[in-house]
Design a protein around this motif. Structure first.
Motif, PDB file in Angstrom:
ATOM      1  N   ASP A 117       0.815  -1.224   0.000  1.00  0.00           N
ATOM      2  CA  ASP A 117       0.000   0.000   0.000  1.00  0.00           C
ATOM      3  C   ASP A 117       0.847   1.272   0.000  1.00  0.00           C
ATOM      4  O   ASP A 117       0.459   2.268  -0.592  1.00  0.00           O
ATOM      5  CB  ASP A 117      -1.013  -0.001   1.163  1.00  0.00           C
ATOM      6  CG  ASP A 117      -0.403  -0.363   2.507  1.00  0.00           C
ATOM      7  OD1 ASP A 117       0.831  -0.509   2.594  1.00  0.00           O
ATOM      8  OD2 ASP A 117      -1.156  -0.522   3.482  1.00  0.00           O
ATOM      9  N   SER A 118       1.982   1.220   0.671  1.00  0.00           N
ATOM     10  CA  SER A 118       2.839   2.409   0.742  1.00  0.00           C
ATOM     11  C   SER A 118       3.765   2.544  -0.460  1.00  0.00           C
ATOM     12  O   SER A 118       4.376   3.589  -0.641  1.00  0.00           O
ATOM     13  CB  SER A 118       3.699   2.372   2.015  1.00  0.00           C
ATOM     14  OG  SER A 118       2.901   2.608   3.153  1.00  0.00           O
ATOM     15  N   MET A 119       3.909   1.491  -1.236  1.00  0.00           N
ATOM     16  CA  MET A 119       4.890   1.550  -2.312  1.00  0.00           C
ATOM     17  C   MET A 119       4.278   1.454  -3.702  1.00  0.00           C
ATOM     18  O   MET A 119       4.980   1.274  -4.694  1.00  0.00           O
ATOM     19  CB  MET A 119       5.949   0.473  -2.099  1.00  0.00           C
ATOM     20  CG  MET A 119       6.710   0.742  -0.796  1.00  0.00           C
ATOM     21  SD  MET A 119       8.262  -0.145  -0.700  1.00  0.00           S
ATOM     22  CE  MET A 119       9.184   0.645  -2.033  1.00  0.00           C
ATOM     23  N   LEU A 120       2.970   1.608  -3.756  1.00  0.00           N
ATOM     24  CA  LEU A 120       2.257   1.503  -5.015  1.00  0.00           C
ATOM     25  C   LEU A 120       2.736   2.554  -6.023  1.00  0.00           C
ATOM     26  O   LEU A 120       3.029   2.254  -7.178  1.00  0.00           O
ATOM     27  CB  LEU A 120       0.770   1.724  -4.718  1.00  0.00           C
ATOM     28  CG  LEU A 120      -0.261   1.061  -5.593  1.00  0.00           C
ATOM     29  CD1 LEU A 120      -0.034  -0.427  -5.677  1.00  0.00           C
ATOM     30  CD2 LEU A 120      -1.650   1.333  -5.013  1.00  0.00           C
ATOM     31  N   HIS A 121       2.814   3.788  -5.557  1.00  0.00           N
ATOM     32  CA  HIS A 121       3.195   4.864  -6.471  1.00  0.00           C
ATOM     33  C   HIS A 121       4.655   4.742  -6.892  1.00  0.00           C
ATOM     34  O   HIS A 121       5.004   4.993  -8.040  1.00  0.00           O
ATOM     35  CB  HIS A 121       2.959   6.220  -5.803  1.00  0.00           C
ATOM     36  CG  HIS A 121       1.530   6.481  -5.477  1.00  0.00           C
ATOM     37  ND1 HIS A 121       0.583   6.705  -6.449  1.00  0.00           N
ATOM     38  CD2 HIS A 121       0.867   6.513  -4.302  1.00  0.00           C
ATOM     39  CE1 HIS A 121      -0.589   6.894  -5.884  1.00  0.00           C
ATOM     40  NE2 HIS A 121      -0.450   6.786  -4.579  1.00  0.00           N
ATOM     41  N   ILE A 122       5.489   4.371  -5.948  1.00  0.00           N
ATOM     42  CA  ILE A 122       6.910   4.258  -6.252  1.00  0.00           C
ATOM     43  C   ILE A 122       7.131   3.177  -7.307  1.00  0.00           C
ATOM     44  O   ILE A 122       7.851   3.377  -8.287  1.00  0.00           O
ATOM     45  CB  ILE A 122       7.701   3.943  -4.958  1.00  0.00           C
ATOM     46  CG1 ILE A 122       7.538   5.097  -3.957  1.00  0.00           C
ATOM     47  CG2 ILE A 122       9.163   3.675  -5.264  1.00  0.00           C
ATOM     48  CD1 ILE A 122       8.025   4.781  -2.550  1.00  0.00           C
ATOM     49  N   LEU A 162      10.012  -0.619   2.474  1.00  0.00           N
ATOM     50  CA  LEU A 162      10.148   0.833   2.349  1.00  0.00           C
ATOM     51  C   LEU A 162      11.439   1.316   3.008  1.00  0.00           C
ATOM     52  O   LEU A 162      12.126   2.194   2.480  1.00  0.00           O
ATOM     53  CB  LEU A 162       8.933   1.547   2.961  1.00  0.00           C
ATOM     54  CG  LEU A 162       8.947   3.075   2.902  1.00  0.00           C
ATOM     55  CD1 LEU A 162       9.073   3.583   1.472  1.00  0.00           C
ATOM     56  CD2 LEU A 162       7.689   3.653   3.550  1.00  0.00           C
ATOM     57  N   THR A 166      14.518   3.346   1.116  1.00  0.00           N
ATOM     58  CA  THR A 166      15.112   4.636   1.489  1.00  0.00           C
ATOM     59  C   THR A 166      16.570   4.478   1.934  1.00  0.00           C
ATOM     60  O   THR A 166      17.399   5.310   1.602  1.00  0.00           O
ATOM     61  CB  THR A 166      14.315   5.342   2.604  1.00  0.00           C
ATOM     62  OG1 THR A 166      14.283   4.515   3.761  1.00  0.00           O
ATOM     63  CG2 THR A 166      12.898   5.650   2.163  1.00  0.00           C
TER      64      THR A 166
ATOM     65  N   THR B 158      -2.917   3.295   5.396  1.00  0.00           N
ATOM     66  CA  THR B 158      -1.670   2.665   5.824  1.00  0.00           C
ATOM     67  C   THR B 158      -1.446   2.743   7.336  1.00  0.00           C
ATOM     68  O   THR B 158      -0.360   2.437   7.812  1.00  0.00           O
ATOM     69  CB  THR B 158      -0.478   3.329   5.109  1.00  0.00           C
ATOM     70  OG1 THR B 158      -0.502   4.732   5.404  1.00  0.00           O
ATOM     71  CG2 THR B 158      -0.544   3.130   3.611  1.00  0.00           C
TER      72      THR B 158
ATOM     73  N   HIS D 147       2.575  14.931  -9.000  1.00  0.00           N
ATOM     74  CA  HIS D 147       2.427  13.608  -8.368  1.00  0.00           C
ATOM     75  C   HIS D 147       1.665  13.629  -7.057  1.00  0.00           C
ATOM     76  O   HIS D 147       1.323  12.576  -6.532  1.00  0.00           O
ATOM     77  CB  HIS D 147       3.809  12.992  -8.125  1.00  0.00           C
ATOM     78  CG  HIS D 147       4.453  12.470  -9.370  1.00  0.00           C
ATOM     79  ND1 HIS D 147       5.072  13.273 -10.284  1.00  0.00           N
ATOM     80  CD2 HIS D 147       4.567  11.203  -9.870  1.00  0.00           C
ATOM     81  CE1 HIS D 147       5.546  12.547 -11.278  1.00  0.00           C
ATOM     82  NE2 HIS D 147       5.254  11.288 -11.055  1.00  0.00           N
ATOM     83  N   LEU D 162       8.728  12.261   3.521  1.00  0.00           N
ATOM     84  CA  LEU D 162       8.719  10.864   3.074  1.00  0.00           C
ATOM     85  C   LEU D 162       7.294  10.324   3.034  1.00  0.00           C
ATOM     86  O   LEU D 162       6.912   9.601   2.115  1.00  0.00           O
ATOM     87  CB  LEU D 162       9.606   9.994   3.975  1.00  0.00           C
ATOM     88  CG  LEU D 162       9.675   8.517   3.610  1.00  0.00           C
ATOM     89  CD1 LEU D 162      10.164   8.288   2.187  1.00  0.00           C
ATOM     90  CD2 LEU D 162      10.577   7.756   4.584  1.00  0.00           C
ATOM     91  N   TYR D 165       5.775  11.603  -0.034  1.00  0.00           N
ATOM     92  CA  TYR D 165       6.308  10.888  -1.199  1.00  0.00           C
ATOM     93  C   TYR D 165       5.637   9.531  -1.392  1.00  0.00           C
ATOM     94  O   TYR D 165       5.360   9.127  -2.527  1.00  0.00           O
ATOM     95  CB  TYR D 165       7.819  10.698  -1.038  1.00  0.00           C
ATOM     96  CG  TYR D 165       8.433   9.934  -2.170  1.00  0.00           C
ATOM     97  CD1 TYR D 165       8.505  10.487  -3.450  1.00  0.00           C
ATOM     98  CD2 TYR D 165       8.929   8.653  -1.975  1.00  0.00           C
ATOM     99  CE1 TYR D 165       9.050   9.781  -4.501  1.00  0.00           C
ATOM    100  CE2 TYR D 165       9.483   7.937  -3.021  1.00  0.00           C
ATOM    101  CZ  TYR D 165       9.545   8.508  -4.280  1.00  0.00           C
ATOM    102  OH  TYR D 165      10.087   7.795  -5.318  1.00  0.00           O
ATOM    103  N   THR D 166       5.333   8.837  -0.310  1.00  0.00           N
ATOM    104  CA  THR D 166       4.693   7.525  -0.470  1.00  0.00           C
ATOM    105  C   THR D 166       3.175   7.655  -0.636  1.00  0.00           C
ATOM    106  O   THR D 166       2.590   6.939  -1.430  1.00  0.00           O
ATOM    107  CB  THR D 166       4.998   6.579   0.711  1.00  0.00           C
ATOM    108  OG1 THR D 166       4.516   7.152   1.918  1.00  0.00           O
ATOM    109  CG2 THR D 166       6.481   6.300   0.833  1.00  0.00           C
ATOM    110  N   GLU D 167       2.562   8.583   0.094  1.00  0.00           N
ATOM    111  CA  GLU D 167       1.101   8.687   0.046  1.00  0.00           C
ATOM    112  C   GLU D 167       0.615   9.524  -1.130  1.00  0.00           C
ATOM    113  O   GLU D 167      -0.521   9.368  -1.572  1.00  0.00           O
ATOM    114  CB  GLU D 167       0.573   9.253   1.371  1.00  0.00           C
ATOM    115  CG  GLU D 167       0.988   8.386   2.567  1.00  0.00           C
ATOM    116  CD  GLU D 167       0.544   8.951   3.918  1.00  0.00           C
ATOM    117  OE1 GLU D 167      -0.372   9.783   3.966  1.00  0.00           O
ATOM    118  OE2 GLU D 167       1.144   8.547   4.944  1.00  0.00           O
ATOM    119  N   ARG D 168       1.409  10.442  -1.587  1.00  0.00           N
ATOM    120  CA  ARG D 168       1.100  11.295  -2.758  1.00  0.00           C
ATOM    121  C   ARG D 168      -0.144  12.156  -2.558  1.00  0.00           C
ATOM    122  O   ARG D 168      -0.875  12.441  -3.521  1.00  0.00           O
ATOM    123  CB  ARG D 168       0.936  10.420  -4.027  1.00  0.00           C
ATOM    124  CG  ARG D 168       2.146   9.559  -4.342  1.00  0.00           C
ATOM    125  CD  ARG D 168       3.285  10.374  -4.919  1.00  0.00           C
ATOM    126  NE  ARG D 168       4.544   9.647  -4.898  1.00  0.00           N
ATOM    127  CZ  ARG D 168       5.039   8.961  -5.931  1.00  0.00           C
ATOM    128  NH1 ARG D 168       4.394   8.933  -7.081  1.00  0.00           N
ATOM    129  NH2 ARG D 168       6.196   8.339  -5.839  1.00  0.00           N
TER     130      ARG D 168
END
Lengths: 277, 277, 277, 277
Positions: A117-122, A162, A166, B158, D147, D162, D165-168
């Protein structure tokens, strides 16, 4: 090829402590065993017989209660291995989720160390634009391999995908957690694997042997071995357990304080040996 | 007591999207159903029949592919309920881990939103000194209930147990995640539950009905219902799914973008009704 | 008492790199110096003269550009010290915030490694019920000292007070960050300090000398030295820099890649010496 | 252009509470004021005079003790503004760190909501390959703007760069924190700014006015206004405070419980007005 497998793992504990161990060759490899795959448990000056069961992932687990004092877990077995490196199939395809079998769906989800869930966009930023299939998984594997630096001092129990992303440092499991999370975020089923991996076919590492972690991805209707730590096909992996992440396949779990005092793993090719079946 | 259950949940999506839904009464309650528990799926102007399966936790899941446009999931069923409040048993005991059944062990482990590894010390500080058993679980439940403030605007996808512990705010699921994590950290098996919970026997909340989350602890060899959000025995819970945390029992999971456009849940006692079986 | 102070710190770097160093005795101790406090900078085969300035916390900083190759930072100086242990004043009181001087207010706020906002509730749970004043700060110091385990392998650059609170492990700086955060959360100004601390008056540690971290709290209108790592008054601290946390008082900051190749610190009492002023 | 500035902010509190407010026009704009910039403080039925001071960032701060009951902070002033949009200078260059002034160095460091240490690799991945200078900062601004999705319900007090960055997702401050962190990770000094920003020259937003956040980058030896939320030059910004992040420039900080009951901000162009100086 014959591979001698074994371990000698010892703990000291002050009090009676319940244990679960995943220290057996995975049921999928049972037919390759040439000797019994028996874990000997010595505790409090006596030999203990564990209860054995399969967990929900199909791993063979042993549970027992260790007595105060030293706990000694040992095993030695022999397995026949094809000697072939991890298969590569550049034409393997990503299945649409609707074609993923029911029992594989869980490997698309979040887990403790794989926060999809936290890394979907990345994941989408990095790999969303690539053509689906083997090459995309390989691109993920390459990325993790190139961007993460290995070091035992970078290990910590609570390190998540995550964190690895980082910090860019870690041990075996950290590499695989990050790659697994990227895959799942792209709807590619991926699971964490642990087992034996000796220095067969590669220069000896001269570091103390340990169990190794890798991962598997589900493409074209089957699981394929991937390894973001080594990023090259290897010979002689012997699977012990699979799960969503390291939390599911801990080699040992103690429900109480226990101190590791010895840890030896053996995974050696028997030179010149001929399998007798 | 008879309870009318149902929902009307709608999504809009731009593209074909695979879905998994956990929108059925839990198999453990099947015998109490007086009407079929049928989820109607309308998508792209047609009615879709899902594939149904049980996941590894024993929950009934439905999977299907929604077509572009509106997806409408509806159900209406009738269930007989004892009308009794959640049972209380102050003499229920914590089992030593060695007596916990194999299939319950997983509810002692880490999961996505329940970071047992990170909260071990905190749980021990707060509750480690209390006598084991029902009273200790009740102390956990009280603590969470008293220290966390409810608010829908505090929800986020999350949010983990540790986040709830530091932020002290959340929705249903957050209360239960924190309590579940405390229990596991003390070696008390605990699992997350989701289902229907109407305003039966309590003042009406006048807020739109939602599904509710609670949790279960394993004491004296069986599961007991606990609810850190309400912290009082309730009447009329109808279980839908159990798992390690909210990630295992999402009401719906879509593998692609989908926008929720309607969400109505019904869970009403039928006044004066007499069950006919 | 006379204390010989010094260091020999070396880096290797591939490219020209800007550096900031905080490697001087703090201006508040200048009058105690018996020899010049000069940092010699050798880089690229030559001696470099830095620019010197005071940062907003009043610390003496040196900045310079290191050339490719080895950078060598050395110093040796002599300081007179009272030889008295850290003062204790059980009657020192917490000031209401309105009486805290303007320039001290910043030490009540959040900083990178001291997330006061996330630890407000935890600090209140643990220490909110205690009587304000020295004893409460001492209770914080005791708590951190007793609950956190020291170990160099537990260090990591991004470790925050909340991490220390959950992991219960760390190095010097981690102990102090946690204590500082607890203090601030209770409206007690607290600042992070770094400097020399030899084994004067205590059994020799036989570990390589390092700079040490401690912290200061503002009670009764002045700063008092506290040390959650050692939790006992010590002799011979020589302050180098203060700030909100370790991020403000890094011994060296390089703006580019640099590899530490040597790190020696000296802080020895000159036995039998008599100060000549 | 003349801009009418003002606010009416009210709190309720049960007990005497110390406050710090940063509710003045920044000293750098004092010469543009056509009316006194006076904050009226009413508390407990009386008018309170605050103590005023400059913090270490050069912001004008007011501190006072609010009495139990309502606290009312009001102001109305008039400022002359150039009416010119935020300047753009595509030829502005990034200075090597060695040329960054001493007092600007702090804007390269970690802060509570800008974890440069954790985002170093991410920033390098995304922007490390771009040519330094204005265009790179603009690329950062574009990236964040594109983004991250704006939404008031995405705000939370502890949200860091951070997290963004993850939640956008986020509010004004979250956009700026992410952009600031990216800049610092690339050794570009960046600071957080807060102030008035009305709908001058843009379509009216029809949402209640709020103070706004933006940021500044240090290029070619001076600070330049950037805004990752709007990503377009705007007219009529009136700076109130700068700092490393939102933690340094909170509009109000209360050292104790206070509940916001009213929040109105005014920032309107006076149509047709002619400045009289």
């Amino acid at each position: 090829m014959l591979i001698r497998l074994g371990y000698d793992i010892r703990f000291y504990m002050a009090a009676r402590t319940a244990f679960v161990a995943m220290l057996h060759v995975h049921p999928s490899r049972t037919d390759d065993l040439l000797e019994p795959d028996h874990m000997r448990i010595e505790s409090g000056g006596t030999t203990i017989l564990p209860d054995s069961y399969l967990d929900s992932f199909g791993n063979r687990c042993s549970r027992f209660v260790a007595l105060p004092g030293e706990l000694k877990l040992t095993s030695s077995t022999l397995i026949e291995d094809s000697g072939a490196p991890d298969p590569i199939n550049p034409r393997a395809i990503e299945l649409p989720v609707e074609q993923v079998p029911n029992e594989v769906l869980r490997y698309l989800m979040n887990s403790r160390y794989c926060e999809v869930d936290s890394m979907l966009h990345i994941a989408t930023d990095l790999f969303g634009g690539l053509a689906p299939g083997w090459q995309r998984v390989q691109a993920i594997n390459n990325w993790v391999h190139q961007h993460v630096t290995f070091g035992y001092h970078h290990a910590r129990a609570t390190k998540t995908a995550l964190n690895v992303y980082t910090e860019r440092t870690g041990v075996c499991r950290d590499f695989q957690h990050l790659a697994v999370t990227f895959c799942r975020a792209l709807n590619i089923p991926a699971r964490y694997a642990t087992g034996y991996l000796g220095d067969i076919g590669v220069p000896p590492s001269y570091t103390p042997m340990d169990f190794s972690a890798w991962y598997e991805v589900y493409l074209s209707g089957r699981w394929w071995t991937m390894d973001a730590r080594h990023n090259a096909p290897r010979i002689g992996r012997v699977l012990m357990a699979v799960g969503r992440d390291a939390s599911d396949v801990a080699i040992t779990t103690s429900f109480g304080q226990s101190d590791l005092t010895k840890f030896e793993v053996i995974s050696d090719e028997l030179p010149g040996a001929v399998a007798t079946q």
